[in-house]
Motif scaffolding. Structure first.
Motif, PDB file in Angstrom:
ATOM      1  N   TYR A 264      22.537 -46.520 -49.966  1.00  0.00           N
ATOM      2  CA  TYR A 264      22.565 -45.086 -50.160  1.00  0.00           C
ATOM      3  C   TYR A 264      21.155 -44.568 -50.441  1.00  0.00           C
TER       4      TYR A 264
ATOM      5  N   ASP B 147      30.566 -40.355 -43.977  1.00  0.00           N
ATOM      6  CA  ASP B 147      29.380 -41.089 -43.521  1.00  0.00           C
ATOM      7  C   ASP B 147      29.711 -42.578 -43.553  1.00  0.00           C
ATOM      8  N   LYS B 148      29.921 -43.169 -42.389  1.00  0.00           N
ATOM      9  CA  LYS B 148      30.362 -44.562 -42.333  1.00  0.00           C
ATOM     10  C   LYS B 148      29.293 -45.541 -42.800  1.00  0.00           C
TER      11      LYS B 148
ATOM     12  N   THR C  79      28.308 -38.682 -51.860  1.00  0.00           N
ATOM     13  CA  THR C  79      27.717 -40.020 -51.935  1.00  0.00           C
ATOM     14  C   THR C  79      28.483 -40.895 -52.907  1.00  0.00           C
TER      15      THR C  79
ATOM     16  N   GLU D 142      31.997 -41.724 -51.457  1.00  0.00           N
ATOM     17  CA  GLU D 142      31.944 -42.802 -50.469  1.00  0.00           C
ATOM     18  C   GLU D 142      31.677 -44.151 -51.144  1.00  0.00           C
TER      19      GLU D 142
END
Length: 383
Positions: free
Chosen positions: A47, A131-132, A301, A304
């Motif tokens: 990230y 977001d993969k 973020t 995920e």
């Protein structure tokens, strides 16, 4: 969708699956059980910046073990607020829509809804794509038969939280002979029966019991079945329609048999061993609940990162053993072989093709048909 969730002691008031699940669950070679042949892959997402700050998650009540959230926070430094405020898909949508229509999420970074509702929200423009790059464990460990559902073929906006089955939950002492959905209409159980407020669970099960395939049913089939339910309400046969709070009535002995979600039966057995899940004679309804990112989410973020965390099979195993729903993560069965061998062949966590051979996925409704059928069903709920 407890309801779709494990409880301990006090109870707090969960679309269609991939076509692959239809094949697997209704006669394919592997069922919808974990089909991993070895240890699952575990990867750490990269990230920029790393996950931090506050994360607010809305989920169905009691759908997670007591340590996962705190362990995630310790591992990442994120401060998570976990809210159990999803009682019913339509009810949650009605609460959230005024905010989502303005591009707001009510402070939520993530919430969990069933397949069809995730699709509905996405079509309205209420969900973001995921977001993969932030969820490599999902890419590596999501069961193959959940990777390409018809409502989200590339999993652009949804990640399965858990899957499950809608069927019968009975008190075997009070309703020993209830095995078919049709048995719920037996006068001996008058006033002791409850059904779900979820249209795509309750009505299809009643149709299946009458020999109607819910996935090919006509609008008139739906309306005729809803009329059957309306008459059962008028006669007092059905005590009430409920969302996530039906477990309280079962635990209190107010009902003998209900249409309910598979994992709840296991939770209810903690206080009453006479309560059990029964696969209806004519089969169950299969579904998945999904993690999604609403528009206006303040910290995607971190959301995920949470998705990635629970798709590490070592972190998923405590969730699956706690709520007894079908785990979407490969590698959990191998962990259970060492830590919980009694769960390795649990049909509620790893159902086989034979166990679910008569089951159907939640039917797809859209357009004018959806409006007409929903309006009719709401008339029953409000009667």
């Amino acid at each position: 969708m407890t309801s779709k969730r494990r409880f301990r002691g006090l109870i707090v008031a969960g679309g269609t699956l991939a076509a692959a699940i239809v094949l697997a669950a209704c006669g394919g070679s592997g069922g919808i059980e974990n089909s991993s042949s070895g240890p699952a892959n575990v990867q750490t997402a990269k990230y920029t910046p790393p996950p931090s700050g506050d994360l607010t998650i809305s989920n169905w009540p009691l759908y997670i073990d007591k340590n996962t959230v705190s362990n995630f926070d310790k591992a990442t430094g994120v401060n998570t607020t976990y809210i159990e405020d999803v009682n019913d898909n339509q009810e949650f949508f009605a609460k959230m829509q005024p905010l989502l229509a303005k591009g707001q999420s009510g402070g939520r970074s993530m919430f969990v809804v069933t397949d069809w509702m995730a699709k509905k929200m996405y079509d309205f423009g209420y969900l973001q794509k995921i977001d993969k790059a932030g969820i490599p464990n999902v890419t590596a460990n999501l069961r193959d038969n959940l990777k390409h559902p018809s409502f989200d073929p590339n999993r652009d906006f949804s990640v399965p939280w858990q899957s499950g089955m809608t069927g019968l939950i009975v008190n075997s002492k009070l309703a020993p002979n209830v095995h078919s959905i049709n048995d719920l209409f037996d006068p001996q159980y008058k006033g002791k029966v409850e059904m779900l407020t979820e249209l795509r669970d309750t009505v299809p099960l009643v149709m299946k019991a009458d020999g109607i395939d819910p996935n090919t049913a006509t609008q008139q089939d739906w309306l005729d079945t809803i009329d059957k339910l309306k008459q059962a309400v008028a006669s007092g046969q059905i005590r009430r329609f409920t969302g996530n709070d039906y477990t309280r009535d079962m635990a209190n002995g107010d009902v003998s048999a209900i249409i309910g979600w598979s994992g709840d039966a296991v939770q209810l057995q903690a206080d009453n061993p006479d309560i059990q899940f029964r696969m209806p004679t004519q089969g169950c309804i299969l579904w998945s609940d999904n993690m999604v990112l609403p528009v206006g989410a303040p910290n995607t973020t971190a959301a995920e990162a949470f998705m990635n965390y629970v798709y590490d099979p070592h972190n998923q195993a405590p969730i699956a053993s706690y709520n007894s729903y079908v785990t979407p993560v490969d590698g959990v069965r191998e962990i259970f072989q060492k830590t919980n061998p009694d769960l390795v062949n649990d049909p509620l966590i790893f159902p086989t093709a034979d166990y679910t051979k008569n089951c159907s996925t939640q039917p797809n409704l859209s357009g004018q048909e959806e409006q007409t059928v929903t309006r009719a069903f709401e008339g029953v709920l409000n009667s």
